[in-house]
Design an enzyme around this catalytic site. Structure first.
Site, short mmCIF file in Angstrom:
data_model
loop_
_atom_site.label_atom_id
_atom_site.label_comp_id
_atom_site.label_asym_id
_atom_site.label_seq_id
_atom_site.Cartn_x
_atom_site.Cartn_y
_atom_site.Cartn_z
N SER A 112 2.40 4.90 6.91
CA SER A 112 1.05 4.35 6.89
C SER A 112 0.30 4.64 8.18
CB SER A 112 1.12 2.83 6.68
OG SER A 112 1.96 2.23 7.64
N HIS A 131 0.93 7.86 0.59
CA HIS A 131 0.90 6.49 1.10
C HIS A 131 0.50 5.49 0.03
CE1 HIS A 131 -1.08 3.29 3.84
NE2 HIS A 131 0.19 2.98 3.61
N GLU A 166 -3.02 7.14 -0.92
CA GLU A 166 -3.61 8.17 -0.05
C GLU A 166 -2.70 9.39 -0.07
OE1 GLU A 166 -5.99 5.92 3.50
OE2 GLU A 166 -3.82 5.78 3.57
N ASN A 207 -5.73 2.21 6.70
CA ASN A 207 -5.15 1.47 7.81
C ASN A 207 -5.98 1.57 9.08
OD1 ASN A 207 -2.77 -0.17 7.45
ND2 ASN A 207 -1.79 1.66 6.64
#
Length: 286
Positions: free
Chosen positions: A121, A142, A154, A192
């Protein structure tokens, strides 16, 4: 490698994320091998996947037959040599050295067509793939916690990742019932990086004594968020969240806006990792 060539999916790490990835892969009709160093982690994973599927049956989203088929499609193993598949997705600790060592071993025992993917991440894909013989077959995939429920994935291309690899993984995510988004390689990627301030600022407000955990969460939730920062950190894992923040803090050359919280660090040191440990910012032991 084409999408239709993918028949078997390997998952490394039987923690919360690995469990979810294995579950949705099996439900999508793939043969799955779920690997972990600890047999106890595999036992927990099998039990949790069964419970998740039972909840799916209660909600009418999964049939009893689909549950049985999914469980029979997953091989739970501590034998690393069984990690041979068309795509292998890693979901282990957020440490660059550990991930690099893992993927070098996986590359050595798999075919030249196998796609290697990381669920990281925060760690740049380019760094993880740097010493691989075939970095063009390495990609970020991800998922978000809980992986069997959250829709977003992702798909992150490193500097050497081929367009074909990214496209296959993008299409695979859709087959798994997810909504994929292409992203370029950068610390924290998209979600993130943007969300980090949600956690960090919540922790700063707590550090400054402006309000307590419940007060901050109530206010944030009243403004429209489904969960406040502390409830969400407990769900994700306080330790995981702290690790990601630390990684991004270092990746952005100690930019103060990503500074990890001492309060969160103490929680990690105490083993208060959130829901999975029974205690985090809230107590779940009752």
């Amino acid at each position: 490698m084409q999408l239709e060539d993918i028949k078997k999916i390997g998952v490394v790490g039987a923690g919360t994320m690995g469990q979810g990835i294995a579950q949705i892969s099996a439900l999508a009709g793939y043969t799955v091998v779920l690997y972990d160093l600890q047999s106890s982690a595999l036992d927990t994973a099998k039990n949790n996947i069964g419970k998740n599927l039972d909840k799916g049956i209660e909600r009418g989203k999964v049939t009893a037959e689909e549950k049985d088929q999914a469980l029979s499609s997953i091989a739970f193993t501590t034998d690393f040599e069984l990690l041979k598949a068309d795509i292998i997705i890693e979901a282990i600790v957020e440490r660059l050295d550990v991930k690099k060592e893992l993927f070098e071993k996986l590359e050595n025992q798999n075919s030249d067509k196998t796609i290697l993917a990381s669920n990281t991440s925060s760690i740049p894909i380019t760094r993880i793939a740097r010493d691989l013989r075939h970095p063009e077959r390495f990609v970020g995939m991800h998922f978000f916690n809980p992986a069997h429920i959250m829709k977003l994935v992702e798909v992150i291309s490193g500097v050497a990742t081929s367009d074909d690899t990214s496209k296959v993984v993008y299409e695979l995510a859709k087959v798994l019932g997810k909504v994929p988004v292409m992203a370029k390689d950068a610390p924290g990627f998209i979600v993130n990086r943007v969300a980090r301030n949600f956690y960090v600022e919540g922790l700063k407000v707590l550090e400054e004594g402006v309000s307590d955990v419940k007060g901050i969460d109530r206010l944030v939730e009243a403004s429209g968020f489904k969960m406040g920062p502390f409830r969400l950190m407990d769900l994700i894992g306080v330790d995981t969240n702290f690790s990601v923040t630390t990684s991004m803090f270092n990746a952005f050359h100690q930019d103060p806006k990503f500074r990890p919280s001492r309060i969160q660090e103490q929680k990690v040191d105490a083993g208060h990792h959130g829901r999975k440990s029974g205690k985090g910012f809230y107590d779940y032991s009752a």
